[in-house]
Design a protein around this motif. Structure first.
Motif, short mmCIF file in Angstrom:
data_model
loop_
_atom_site.label_atom_id
_atom_site.label_comp_id
_atom_site.label_asym_id
_atom_site.label_seq_id
_atom_site.Cartn_x
_atom_site.Cartn_y
_atom_site.Cartn_z
N ARG A 104 86.20 -65.71 18.00
CA ARG A 104 85.16 -65.28 18.47
C ARG A 104 84.75 -64.71 20.09
O ARG A 104 84.40 -63.18 20.16
N ASP A 105 85.07 -65.66 21.29
CA ASP A 105 84.70 -65.22 22.43
C ASP A 105 86.07 -65.18 23.14
O ASP A 105 85.30 -63.98 24.61
N TYR A 106 87.21 -65.12 22.92
CA TYR A 106 88.28 -65.17 23.55
C TYR A 106 88.42 -63.91 23.71
O TYR A 106 88.82 -62.80 24.48
N PRO A 107 88.68 -62.62 22.49
CA PRO A 107 89.42 -61.37 22.34
C PRO A 107 88.32 -60.68 23.53
O PRO A 107 89.62 -59.42 23.70
N PRO A 108 87.44 -60.45 23.85
CA PRO A 108 87.51 -59.74 24.99
C PRO A 108 87.91 -60.05 26.35
O PRO A 108 88.13 -58.31 27.06
#
Length: 272
Positions: free
Chosen positions: A187-191
């Motif tokens: 959820r948090d790391y792809p950006p």
């Protein structure tokens, strides 16, 4: 072009380093970002330093950023330990990084804006005072982001069911910690991963070598600073278990994701 080898740190072969720099500079129209991934002790920081030094020799401005410098501060991890799972007090796995800070820092670097680079003090297990964060003024020609699980995808839920080491069996019997880390990874790391234009993966021969590589790191740190309170061999072996699950996932998946995979032997030698 003959590079001034005397100006470069020792480590990887000069041809490999020059190839990494050339590939990184060609990767983006704006300030390109080169990602260097690799498990603990694989040489990420060494390669990043060599590429940056070669860039300096060519008259370029290069900023080196480590994923480790975006760890959540100790107080915030202790809060996670109380509210979510005790294992989250230990820095390193997905879910223990300050992603808003990382995204803001990378955005300013790519935009050529002035930015201070966070610094995390591992000995203190906390962020360094902000006054000690180095200032980058103006646009860089290249940004290098190094981190052990850059662009590693999450596992399927079924893969999380069974513990794979003593840490998970004894301290995460219900799987809440590994599920939290896996959800954060999805959820948090792809950006943050999207800020990377070219990814190089330093591929060790397998996770089995990581305890030895991490122990060698610990010994080197202790030799450089005898007053430092280091970890014992058994403490190192427990510590690397925090990273084993995602490390194995990186070894399985990153060769198909990275723009270039550099195989390493047990002595960290790469094929030229």
């Amino acid at each position: 072009m003959t590079e001034p080898a005397h100006a470069l740190p020792q480590g990887f072969d000069g041809t490999l380093v020059a190839g990494a720099l050339d590939a990184a500079l060609a990767a983006g129209e704006r300030t390109p970002v080169m990602g260097i991934a690799g498990l603990q002790g694989s040489g990420k920081s060494t390669l990043a330093a060599q590429v940056a030094a070669l860039g300096l020799c060519r008259g370029l401005r290069v900023a080196v950023v480590s994923l480790d410098d975006f760890y959540l501060g100790r107080d915030r991890r202790l809060q996670l330990a109380r509210e979510v799972h005790p294992l989250l007090a230990t820095r390193g796995p997905p879910g223990t990084h300050d992603l808003p800070l990382a995204l803001a820092t990378m955005a300013r670097l790519r935009d050529g804006a002035d930015v201070v680079l966070p610094r995390f003090e591992k000995l203190a297990d906390d962020l360094a005072p902000r006054a000690q964060w180095p200032l980058i003024e103006g646009r860089c020609d290249l940004v290098i982001l190094e981190g052990w699980f850059l662009q590693t995808p999450p596992e399927d839920a079924e893969a999380l069911r069974d513990p794979l080491n003593d840490l998970e069996r004894l301290d995460d019997a219900d799987g809440r910690w590994r599920q939290y880390c896996n959800t954060a990874l999805a959820r948090d790391y792809p950006p943050l991963w999207e800020s990377i234009d070219a990814l190089w993966f330093l591929q060790g021969p397998g996770f089995e070598v990581i305890p030895e590589w991490r122990w060698q790191q610990e010994q080197a740190l202790q030799a450089a600073d005898p007053m430092r309170k280091g970890m014992s061999r058994s403490e190192v072996e427990r510590f690397v278990q925090f990273f084993e699950r995602v490390s194995r996932q990186a070894l399985r998946t990153l060769p198909a994701i990275a723009d270039r995979t550099v195989p390493l032997d047990r002595q960290r030698n790469s094929a030229r």
